[in-house]
Design an enzyme around this catalytic site. Sequence first.
Site, PDB file in Angstrom:
ATOM      1  N   ASP A   1       0.817  -1.215   0.000  1.00 47.27           N
ATOM      2  CA  ASP A   1       0.000   0.000   0.000  1.00 47.27           C
ATOM      3  C   ASP A   1       0.853   1.269   0.000  1.00 47.27           C
ATOM      4  O   ASP A   1       1.659   1.490   0.917  1.00 47.27           O
ATOM      5  CB  ASP A   1      -0.912   0.017   1.223  1.00 47.27           C
TER       6      ASP A   1
ATOM      7  N   ASN B   1      -4.309   4.025  -1.186  1.00 46.86           N
ATOM      8  CA  ASN B   1      -4.035   5.055  -0.174  1.00 46.86           C
ATOM      9  C   ASN B   1      -3.141   6.163  -0.722  1.00 46.86           C
ATOM     10  O   ASN B   1      -2.590   6.960   0.030  1.00 46.86           O
ATOM     11  CB  ASN B   1      -3.338   4.448   1.048  1.00 46.86           C
TER      12      ASN B   1
ATOM     13  N   ASN C   1     -10.343  -1.011  -0.354  1.00 44.24           N
ATOM     14  CA  ASN C   1     -11.591  -0.496   0.214  1.00 44.24           C
ATOM     15  C   ASN C   1     -11.760   1.010   0.059  1.00 44.24           C
ATOM     16  O   ASN C   1     -12.879   1.529   0.125  1.00 44.24           O
ATOM     17  CB  ASN C   1     -11.705  -0.877   1.692  1.00 44.24           C
ATOM     18  N   HIS C   2     -10.667   1.754  -0.179  1.00 45.71           N
ATOM     19  CA  HIS C   2     -10.766   3.201  -0.390  1.00 45.71           C
ATOM     20  C   HIS C   2     -10.767   3.572  -1.870  1.00 45.71           C
ATOM     21  O   HIS C   2     -10.522   4.725  -2.228  1.00 45.71           O
ATOM     22  CB  HIS C   2      -9.606   3.924   0.305  1.00 45.71           C
TER      23      HIS C   2
ATOM     24  N   HIS D   1      -7.039  -7.742  -1.014  1.00 48.63           N
ATOM     25  CA  HIS D   1      -7.014  -6.622  -0.077  1.00 48.63           C
ATOM     26  C   HIS D   1      -7.937  -6.967   1.091  1.00 48.63           C
ATOM     27  O   HIS D   1      -9.157  -6.874   0.983  1.00 48.63           O
ATOM     28  CB  HIS D   1      -7.500  -5.354  -0.792  1.00 48.63           C
TER      29      HIS D   1
END
Length: 266
Positions: free
Chosen positions: A15, A47, A74-75, A156
């Site tokens: 990440d 991220n 997830n982002h 992830h």
Amino acid sequence: MNWQSNVMKILFIGDIVGSVGREMVKEQVAKLKEQYQLDLVIGNGENAAHGKGITRKIYNQLRNYGLDVITMGNHTFAKDDLYQFIHEADRLVRPGNMEPLTFGNHTIILEVKGKKVAISNLCGEVFMHQVVDSPFYCMEDILQQVEADIYLVDLHAEATSEKIAFAYHFADRVQAIVGTHTHVQTADERIIDGCATITDLGMCGAYRSVLGRDVDEIVTRFTTNEKTKYKIAEGPGIFCGVIVEIDDETNRAINIQRIQVRPEER
């Protein structure tokens, strides 16, 4: 480790968190490409934009830094800008089992050294939001629907058990399964039935941080319950990932090596 010439060499990067993480990618990818003669570079960019999501500018920046493929998590949709360019971002892969499902691709296929290489992105179910299907079921669908010589997966996920179970279940049909999301590099890299796997790649970001975020802010939140801003840590960075070798003849993974560059080693 003895690196061989008759293999495909792939760098997976953990990440990438904020501007420090992006700078570490800029600095280290060029060095690693020269040192190992890499054929493919894949990094997780969920991220990359100040800790949450990605923008068009940062997507292009990471591509210019040498990333062939950018996976997400997830982002993925944290920045509205993504909706404006995701249809053009042909080297960006988003989780195939996370809403919204109608934007972007969960799998892309590249030709590398004459091989069809499928790169897929999935989210774990445990402690994750907006996940609408099991990564196990989604991966079965991918293997049935996508024809390739080599399959690479960025899972992830939060739970280590889910990532390890996924690796054992698909090891004989997939060449590499790397975990992302928890930002702490695990020391369990291994080859299972010709599949290279690690529970978590770790992160690229500020070394003195809490998973890339400002230490004082996070400590304050834990000790006072005070609501804090999403402040990204600054300072010298760490770079984490793995290099995987896949044999040209058998199309199976034969080596995996953890890469971790700390500030004092730069």
